[in-house]
Design a protein around this motif. Structure first.
Motif, PDB file in Angstrom:
ATOM      1  N   VAL A   7       5.204 -14.931 -41.433  1.00 33.43           N
ATOM      2  CA  VAL A   7       6.280 -15.207 -40.490  1.00 33.43           C
ATOM      3  C   VAL A   7       6.775 -16.621 -40.747  1.00 33.43           C
ATOM      4  O   VAL A   7       5.975 -17.540 -40.941  1.00 33.43           O
ATOM      5  N   ILE A   8       8.099 -16.802 -40.775  1.00 36.72           N
ATOM      6  CA  ILE A   8       8.681 -18.134 -40.952  1.00 36.72           C
ATOM      7  C   ILE A   8       9.352 -18.552 -39.652  1.00 36.72           C
ATOM      8  O   ILE A   8      10.184 -17.824 -39.105  1.00 36.72           O
ATOM      9  N   VAL A   9       8.940 -19.710 -39.155  1.00 34.58           N
ATOM     10  CA  VAL A   9       9.501 -20.263 -37.923  1.00 34.58           C
ATOM     11  C   VAL A   9      10.263 -21.536 -38.253  1.00 34.58           C
ATOM     12  O   VAL A   9       9.761 -22.403 -38.972  1.00 34.58           O
ATOM     13  N   ALA A  10      11.483 -21.621 -37.726  1.00 36.97           N
ATOM     14  CA  ALA A  10      12.271 -22.847 -37.846  1.00 36.97           C
ATOM     15  C   ALA A  10      12.112 -23.640 -36.569  1.00 36.97           C
ATOM     16  O   ALA A  10      12.435 -23.153 -35.484  1.00 36.97           O
ATOM     17  N   GLY A  11      11.584 -24.844 -36.693  1.00 35.01           N
ATOM     18  CA  GLY A  11      11.477 -25.743 -35.554  1.00 35.01           C
ATOM     19  C   GLY A  11      12.714 -26.625 -35.521  1.00 35.01           C
ATOM     20  O   GLY A  11      13.143 -27.134 -36.557  1.00 35.01           O
ATOM     21  N   ILE A  12      13.286 -26.786 -34.343  1.00 35.77           N
ATOM     22  CA  ILE A  12      14.521 -27.555 -34.193  1.00 35.77           C
ATOM     23  C   ILE A  12      14.318 -28.702 -33.204  1.00 35.77           C
ATOM     24  O   ILE A  12      13.755 -28.515 -32.129  1.00 35.77           O
ATOM     25  N   GLY A  13      14.813 -29.845 -33.589  1.00 36.89           N
ATOM     26  CA  GLY A  13      14.938 -30.989 -32.692  1.00 36.89           C
ATOM     27  C   GLY A  13      16.384 -31.429 -32.793  1.00 36.89           C
ATOM     28  O   GLY A  13      17.030 -31.185 -33.819  1.00 36.89           O
ATOM     29  N   CYS A  14      16.939 -31.999 -31.762  1.00 39.47           N
ATOM     30  CA  CYS A  14      18.334 -32.425 -31.854  1.00 39.47           C
ATOM     31  C   CYS A  14      18.666 -33.451 -30.792  1.00 39.47           C
ATOM     32  O   CYS A  14      17.973 -33.582 -29.794  1.00 39.47           O
ATOM     33  N   ARG A  15      19.753 -34.149 -31.053  1.00 33.74           N
ATOM     34  CA  ARG A  15      20.307 -35.029 -30.036  1.00 33.74           C
ATOM     35  C   ARG A  15      20.989 -34.153 -28.997  1.00 33.74           C
ATOM     36  O   ARG A  15      21.431 -33.038 -29.283  1.00 33.74           O
ATOM     37  N   PRO A 122      23.004 -34.572 -36.285  1.00 36.63           N
ATOM     38  CA  PRO A 122      22.220 -34.808 -35.072  1.00 36.63           C
ATOM     39  C   PRO A 122      21.028 -33.859 -34.915  1.00 36.63           C
ATOM     40  O   PRO A 122      20.424 -33.795 -33.848  1.00 36.63           O
ATOM     41  N   VAL A 123      20.693 -33.135 -35.975  1.00 40.74           N
ATOM     42  CA  VAL A 123      19.668 -32.090 -35.886  1.00 40.74           C
ATOM     43  C   VAL A 123      18.530 -32.366 -36.869  1.00 40.74           C
ATOM     44  O   VAL A 123      18.765 -32.806 -37.991  1.00 40.74           O
ATOM     45  N   THR A 124      17.300 -32.071 -36.425  1.00 35.70           N
ATOM     46  CA  THR A 124      16.165 -32.043 -37.350  1.00 35.70           C
ATOM     47  C   THR A 124      15.680 -30.603 -37.406  1.00 35.70           C
ATOM     48  O   THR A 124      15.735 -29.868 -36.416  1.00 35.70           O
TER      49      THR A 124
END
Length: 134
Positions: A7-15, A122-124
């Motif tokens: 399973v591939i999970v994309a973790g997102i952080g953002c302003r 603005p995204v990680t």
């Protein structure tokens, strides 16, 4: 999806206020950087503190993906395995990388980062893969 497929999970952080287009651009860039431009993302994860970010929810919905909001205690546990340490993010979010911690927390305990966080505007975004595949 084959039996035993990771399973591939994309973790997102953002302003605050990042748009769905900006989130999607980060997802595409992450897959490209990981050398998996055609890979399937199974889930998008972020901090529960980002539950009001419409851009993340819209990006997940546009891809037909579930969005997992990771509670702070789970983020902090997974954050110990993060590859990237940002003093600024640590001060603001209590973890060294929201994207990495969210991706790892949403996977299984044997998950590994296949791409440490990248910054796109603005995204990680970080990618984790479950460790349960044979």
């Amino acid at each position: 999806m084959g039996v035993g497929q990771a399973v591939i999970v994309a973790g997102i952080g953002c302003r605050k206020g990042a748009s769905a287009a900006e989130i999607n651009a980060a997802l595409e860039a992450a897959l490209e950087r990981a050398g998996r431009p055609l890979a399937r993302i199974d889930l998008i994860a972020t901090s529960a503190k980002k539950s009001g970010e419409a851009g993340i929810a819209t990006a997940a919905a546009s891809r037909g993906l579930r969005l997992m909001l990771v509670p702070q205690p789970d983020l902090e546990i997974a954050g110990a395995r993060a590859a990237t340490w940002s003093a600024r993010v640590m001060a603001l979010a209590g973890v060294p990388s929201v994207a990495e911690a969210a991706a790892l927390a949403a996977c299984d305990p044997k998950a590994r980062l296949i791409l440490p966080r990248i910054v796109v505007g603005p995204v990680t975004c970080a990618l984790a893969e479950s460790g349960e595949a044979p």
